[in-house]
Design a protein around this motif. Structure first.
Motif, mmCIF file in Angstrom:
data_model
loop_
_atom_site.group_PDB
_atom_site.id
_atom_site.type_symbol
_atom_site.label_atom_id
_atom_site.label_comp_id
_atom_site.label_asym_id
_atom_site.label_seq_id
_atom_site.Cartn_x
_atom_site.Cartn_y
_atom_site.Cartn_z
ATOM 1 N N GLN A 159 54.020 35.049 64.939
ATOM 2 C CA GLN A 159 52.828 35.313 64.128
ATOM 3 C C GLN A 159 51.709 34.329 64.451
ATOM 4 O O GLN A 159 50.578 34.504 64.007
ATOM 5 C CB GLN A 159 53.182 35.259 62.648
ATOM 6 N N GLN A 202 38.754 39.178 57.632
ATOM 7 C CA GLN A 202 38.657 39.184 59.087
ATOM 8 C C GLN A 202 37.370 39.882 59.540
ATOM 9 O O GLN A 202 36.719 39.426 60.480
ATOM 10 C CB GLN A 202 39.862 39.869 59.713
ATOM 11 N N THR A 207 38.588 34.133 60.367
ATOM 12 C CA THR A 207 39.487 35.005 61.114
ATOM 13 C C THR A 207 40.880 34.379 61.222
ATOM 14 O O THR A 207 41.889 35.068 61.076
ATOM 15 C CB THR A 207 38.910 35.283 62.511
ATOM 16 N N MET A 259 47.178 34.062 56.440
ATOM 17 C CA MET A 259 47.522 34.469 55.079
ATOM 18 C C MET A 259 47.750 35.974 54.929
ATOM 19 O O MET A 259 48.249 36.408 53.911
ATOM 20 C CB MET A 259 46.411 34.045 54.111
ATOM 21 N N HIS A 260 47.339 36.745 55.906
ATOM 22 C CA HIS A 260 47.446 38.207 55.849
ATOM 23 C C HIS A 260 46.782 38.743 54.585
ATOM 24 O O HIS A 260 47.365 39.517 53.834
ATOM 25 C CB HIS A 260 48.902 38.662 55.940
ATOM 26 N N VAL A 261 45.549 38.297 54.372
ATOM 27 C CA VAL A 261 44.804 38.755 53.205
ATOM 28 C C VAL A 261 44.081 40.049 53.539
ATOM 29 O O VAL A 261 44.343 40.665 54.571
ATOM 30 C CB VAL A 261 43.819 37.660 52.721
ATOM 31 N N GLU A 262 43.155 40.419 52.704
ATOM 32 C CA GLU A 262 42.437 41.671 52.886
ATOM 33 C C GLU A 262 41.738 41.741 54.252
ATOM 34 O O GLU A 262 41.381 40.728 54.824
ATOM 35 C CB GLU A 262 41.388 41.818 51.784
ATOM 36 N N LEU A 263 41.515 42.934 54.720
ATOM 37 C CA LEU A 263 40.832 43.154 55.996
ATOM 38 C C LEU A 263 39.396 42.649 55.958
ATOM 39 O O LEU A 263 38.850 42.249 56.967
ATOM 40 C CB LEU A 263 40.862 44.644 56.348
ATOM 41 N N ASP A 296 42.605 34.720 57.863
ATOM 42 C CA ASP A 296 43.137 36.065 57.672
ATOM 43 C C ASP A 296 44.435 36.253 58.451
ATOM 44 O O ASP A 296 45.372 36.877 57.948
ATOM 45 C CB ASP A 296 42.109 37.107 58.103
ATOM 46 N N ASP A 297 44.505 35.712 59.670
ATOM 47 C CA ASP A 297 45.739 35.823 60.451
ATOM 48 C C ASP A 297 46.878 35.024 59.829
ATOM 49 O O ASP A 297 48.041 35.424 59.914
ATOM 50 C CB ASP A 297 45.502 35.343 61.886
#
Length: 135
Positions: free
Chosen positions: A40, A108, A95, A101-105, A98-99
């Motif tokens: 990841q 990013q 960016t 935490m895998h938060v909302e689109l 976001d990578d």
């Protein structure tokens, strides 16, 4: 060398060190599997090395090397150049966040839009500087 170029090049070398570290972890993981979640880190490694290191180093060097105006201010608006550096780095960090935490689109997307805006500002700063002085 102008202050904006120095800051962009310094930031790019920080990203280079981070990219080398993440790349080393990924390479060690290929030889000696550490944990499945290590993969990841790959999008973060790509973001750091491409946008943080390569693009920022290129923009910082170009800001310094491209032709200057004959009268002051030599490189155009100083505050616009500082704004360009800030939003480029905020876009990179959003960016990466976001990578991680895998938060909302939208985070990013906001990061990518800020990176694009920084490049547009760079073009705006240099467009009028790249002219011929022949009349």
């Amino acid at each position: 060398m102008p202050l904006i170029s120095r800051w962009m090049i310094r930031c790019s070398f920080v990203y280079l060190l981070l990219g080398i570290g993440l790349g080393a972890v990924l390479l060690v993981h290929k030889a000696y599997p550490l944990h499945p979640a290590v993969w990841q880190l790959l999008p973060i490694h790509i973001e750091i090395t491409i946008f943080g290191w390569i693009i920022q180093l290129t923009l910082g060097t170009a800001y310094w090397m491209l032709p200057r105006f004959l009268e002051a201010p030599k490189r155009g608006s100083q505050w616009l150049g500082v704004f360009m550096v800030i939003i480029l780095n905020v876009g990179i960090l959003l960016t990466i966040l976001d990578d991680m935490m895998h938060v909302e689109l939208q985070v990013q997307l906001l990061g990518r839009c800020l990176e694009l805006l920084a490049v547009i500002i760079f073009i705006r700063l240099h467009w009028s500087r790249i002219v011929t002085y022949r009349t």
